[in-house]
Motif scaffolding. Sequence first.
Motif, PDB file in Angstrom:
ATOM      1  N   GLU A 225       0.751  -1.214   0.157  1.00 33.15           N
ATOM      2  CA  GLU A 225      -0.219   0.153  -0.152  1.00 33.15           C
ATOM      3  C   GLU A 225       0.739   1.386   0.159  1.00 33.15           C
ATOM      4  OE1 GLU A 225      -3.803   1.403   2.479  1.00 33.15           O
ATOM      5  OE2 GLU A 225      -2.130   0.692   3.830  1.00 33.15           O
ATOM      6  N   THR A 226       1.932   1.239   0.674  1.00 35.34           N
ATOM      7  CA  THR A 226       2.759   2.347   0.935  1.00 35.34           C
ATOM      8  C   THR A 226       3.997   2.315   0.219  1.00 35.34           C
ATOM      9  OG1 THR A 226       1.949   2.572   3.172  1.00 35.34           O
ATOM     10  CG2 THR A 226       3.859   3.989   2.652  1.00 35.34           C
ATOM     11  N   ARG A 227       4.613   1.144   0.075  1.00 32.98           N
ATOM     12  CA  ARG A 227       5.748   1.031  -1.021  1.00 32.98           C
ATOM     13  C   ARG A 227       6.892   1.561  -0.681  1.00 32.98           C
ATOM     14  NH1 ARG A 227       2.392   0.922  -6.657  1.00 32.98           N
ATOM     15  NH2 ARG A 227       0.663  -0.403  -5.893  1.00 32.98           N
ATOM     16  N   VAL A 228       7.376   1.823   0.720  1.00 33.02           N
ATOM     17  CA  VAL A 228       8.529   2.392   1.281  1.00 33.02           C
ATOM     18  C   VAL A 228       9.176   1.071   1.874  1.00 33.02           C
ATOM     19  CG1 VAL A 228       9.698   3.990   2.483  1.00 33.02           C
ATOM     20  CG2 VAL A 228       7.701   4.532   1.424  1.00 33.02           C
ATOM     21  N   HIS A 229      10.039   0.211   0.985  1.00 32.01           N
ATOM     22  CA  HIS A 229      10.471  -1.017   1.525  1.00 32.01           C
ATOM     23  C   HIS A 229      11.778  -0.869   2.395  1.00 32.01           C
ATOM     24  CE1 HIS A 229       7.264  -2.879  -0.727  1.00 32.01           C
ATOM     25  NE2 HIS A 229       7.676  -2.432  -1.923  1.00 32.01           N
ATOM     26  N   LEU A 230      12.101  -2.019   3.257  1.00 34.02           N
ATOM     27  CA  LEU A 230      13.189  -2.064   3.877  1.00 34.02           C
ATOM     28  C   LEU A 230      14.428  -1.928   2.909  1.00 34.02           C
ATOM     29  CD1 LEU A 230      12.297  -4.540   6.810  1.00 34.02           C
ATOM     30  CD2 LEU A 230      12.896  -2.039   7.131  1.00 34.02           C
ATOM     31  N   GLY A 231      15.390  -1.371   3.229  1.00 34.32           N
ATOM     32  CA  GLY A 231      16.733  -1.522   2.458  1.00 34.32           C
ATOM     33  C   GLY A 231      17.816  -2.381   3.059  1.00 34.32           C
ATOM     34  N   GLY A 232      18.077  -1.899   4.242  1.00 36.48           N
ATOM     35  CA  GLY A 232      19.053  -2.604   5.086  1.00 36.48           C
ATOM     36  C   GLY A 232      20.511  -2.165   4.870  1.00 36.48           C
TER      37      GLY A 232
END
Length: 241
Positions: A225-232
């Motif tokens: 829904e927001t699509r700010v995914h984990l990068g790490g």
Amino acid sequence: MKKIIALFTALISFVACTSSNDILVEAESFSTKGGWSVDQQFTFEMGSPYLIAHGMGNAVEDATTTVSLPRTGEWHIYARTYNWTSPWAEGRGAGGFRIGVGDELLPNELGVEGNAWEWQYAGSVNIEKRGEQTLRLHDLTGFEGRCDAIFLTQDKQATPPAEMSALADFRSKHNPRKATIKEFDFVVVGGGVAGMCAAVAAARLGVKVALINDRPLWGGTNSSETRVHLGGHIEMEPYVN
């Protein structure tokens, strides 16, 4: 994992037939949502979860449910809705929809006027035989039409209140069912990555967990829904393998 009880919202509303004269239907309680989605994000601002037609410009499939009309004759239908484009643009809004009762689609387009959550008149229908009728939300645009609740009455002047506290009392009066309070050892508020990890970790330790989220999707900003995914940070201090 089996011990995690996922609660999508703390506020659960139901279809409630309260008297021989009127019926209040909470949109999120529709038995078949079709292409409409439940949105709980603004419950504190507007008083309830609601259905939203998120079709990216393509009209979504009808949401449907059944209501039992105890009397024949003319019934007037109101919907609580919001012209969501009103803060940025004057004139006709983008999220239009109509309401259907039985095989009849009511004439008035809803959600395209006004500048606040309000009750709008959908039209009237003549019922020749009492009993169950299909009630449906018919999206017209696919551009985020919103419907909070539908009110059916034989008194055209019996418009539900608009003021928030009065509306809350109205909902309570028209809904005889009460939420059941359950006991948990551990309650996690927020279904983001941290919340899900905390809930799983506690459940694995044998704790009875309630995981509460106010969105239709899990994952918080990492959800689709927001699509700010984990990068790490891989292979960087202090996590070098």
